[in-house]
Design an enzyme around this catalytic site. Structure first.
Site, mmCIF file in Angstrom:
data_model
loop_
_atom_site.group_PDB
_atom_site.id
_atom_site.type_symbol
_atom_site.label_atom_id
_atom_site.label_comp_id
_atom_site.label_asym_id
_atom_site.label_seq_id
_atom_site.Cartn_x
_atom_site.Cartn_y
_atom_site.Cartn_z
ATOM 1 C CG ASN A 29 -1.661 1.256 1.457
ATOM 2 O OD1 ASN A 29 -1.770 2.071 0.543
ATOM 3 N ND2 ASN A 29 -2.199 1.447 2.654
ATOM 4 C CD1 TRP A 30 3.932 1.292 -2.565
ATOM 5 C CD2 TRP A 30 3.856 2.271 -4.581
ATOM 6 N NE1 TRP A 30 4.846 0.663 -3.364
ATOM 7 C CE2 TRP A 30 4.829 1.230 -4.600
ATOM 8 C CE3 TRP A 30 3.641 3.016 -5.738
ATOM 9 C CZ2 TRP A 30 5.568 0.946 -5.747
ATOM 10 C CZ3 TRP A 30 4.387 2.710 -6.880
ATOM 11 C CH2 TRP A 30 5.333 1.701 -6.882
ATOM 12 C CE LYS A 31 -0.034 3.478 4.690
ATOM 13 N NZ LYS A 31 0.020 3.594 6.122
ATOM 14 C CG HIS A 114 -5.737 2.361 5.320
ATOM 15 N ND1 HIS A 114 -5.261 3.301 6.209
ATOM 16 C CD2 HIS A 114 -4.738 1.449 5.162
ATOM 17 C CE1 HIS A 114 -4.032 2.968 6.568
ATOM 18 N NE2 HIS A 114 -3.685 1.854 5.946
ATOM 19 C CD GLU A 116 -2.826 5.923 6.696
ATOM 20 O OE1 GLU A 116 -2.807 5.934 5.445
ATOM 21 O OE2 GLU A 116 -1.933 5.385 7.388
ATOM 22 C CD GLU A 186 -3.423 -2.186 7.308
ATOM 23 O OE1 GLU A 186 -2.357 -2.530 6.807
ATOM 24 O OE2 GLU A 186 -3.979 -1.110 7.052
ATOM 25 N N GLY A 192 2.799 2.400 10.510
ATOM 26 C CA GLY A 192 3.770 3.468 10.281
ATOM 27 C C GLY A 192 4.533 3.881 11.529
ATOM 28 C CB SER A 231 5.513 -1.791 11.709
ATOM 29 O OG SER A 231 5.135 -0.450 11.969
ATOM 30 N N GLY A 252 2.900 -1.197 4.107
ATOM 31 C CA GLY A 252 3.051 0.211 3.755
ATOM 32 C C GLY A 252 4.505 0.541 3.468
ATOM 33 N N GLY A 253 5.181 1.137 4.453
ATOM 34 C CA GLY A 253 6.555 1.635 4.297
ATOM 35 C C GLY A 253 7.499 0.672 3.591
#
Ligand code: PGA
Length: 271
Positions: A29-31, A114, A116, A186, A192, A231, A252-253
């Site tokens: 997930n590149w956001k 998500h 966010e 999540e 993150g 993470s 993500g990251g």
């Protein structure tokens, strides 16, 4: 070889056996990250990489770059999709993207709900349920995200909270529609932050979610894949993969760099 060395060897063999046979979802997930140049560089590194045939590999970029994915991943095993989608086909919804537009570029997945989206953009369970329904009826695979914040984890109310997130989003689906759903657990406190839920916490929560799905939706519910996100990185993915009830990962990251994305995939191929 002493007793301990033999035990470690057996354990290693056992782990690699499990990893080599189970199919995992490995979804990045590149956001809201990357520029066109960076997207091209990444895709050039992964497009012809051999990800094997076992796992379901995917990357979810920002919408403007979907056309690059369509162009560059034509012969790749990597699927892709969108981070959010509106439940209507088209219309006066400024700033939104429809499932039809997502499909137009070859999307396979849509991340729905998500944390966010829920917390920064105020998406509620009802809207999220409509989006999930729209996806399953329009050839997009929804990855429904659920997860509690730190307060709910610490005061032990997170199970009730997760239960409601599941029921509100899925209860208007038929069994056939439910078969197309993927869930991503999540925990917000692990997203993150560099803090990963421990394998034990992940296992307990995934088993809880699995039981809820089985009780509410029977056999179909039991088979809904549950991914873990928060993470995840090359150094912890294997121990998390061995936790019961984990069908893969939303990353993500660590999905932003081709090297670490590839490394995670290699580990989940037993390499
Ligand atoms: P993270 O993000 O891996 O950077 O914690 C996961 C996610 O939000 O999907």
């Amino acid at each position: 070889m002493d007793h301990y060395e033999i035990r470690d060897l057996v354990k290693k063999e056992l782990v690699s056996g499990i990893i080599k046979t189970q199919d995992f979802y490995v979804i990045g997930n590149w956001k809201m990250n990357k520029t066109k140049r960076e997207v091209i560089d990444f895709l050039d590194q992964v497009a012809s990489y051999d990800f094997g045939s076992k796992n379901h590999v995917g990357i979810i970029p920002s919408n403007p770059y979907l056309y690059l994915f369509e162009q560059k991943l034509r012969y790749s095993k990597i699927a892709y999709g969108v981070q959010n989608v509106h439940f209507k086909e088209s219309g006066a919804f400024t700033g939104e993207i429809s499932y039809k537009q997502a499909l137009d570029f070859g999307s396979k997945y849509a991340i729905i709900g998500h944390s966010e989206r829920r917390n920064i953009f105020n998406e509620c369970n009802v809207i999220i349920g409509q989006k999930v329904k729209s996806c399953v009826n329009n050839h997009l695979k929804p990855i429904l995200c659920i997860g509690e914040d730190l307060e709910k984890r610490e005061n032990d109310t997170y199970k009730d909270f997760l239960y409601l997130q599941i029921i509100d989003a899925l209860s208007n689906l038929t069994p056939d529609e439910l078969k197309k759903v993927i869930i991503a657990y999540e925990p917000i406190w692990a997203i993150g932050t560099g803090v990963t839920a421990t394998p034990t916490q992940v296992e307990q929560t995934h088993v809880f979610i699995k039981n809820v799905l089985a009780n509410e939706y029977g056999e179909v519910g039991k088979n809904i894949p549950i991914l873990y996100g928060g993470s995840v990185k090359p150094s912890n993915v294997l121990e998390l993969a061995l936790a019961e009830g984990v069908s893969g990962f939303l990353i993500g990251g660590a999905s932003l760099e081709a090297d670490s994305f590839i490394e995670i995939n290699n580990k989940l191929n037993g390499k």
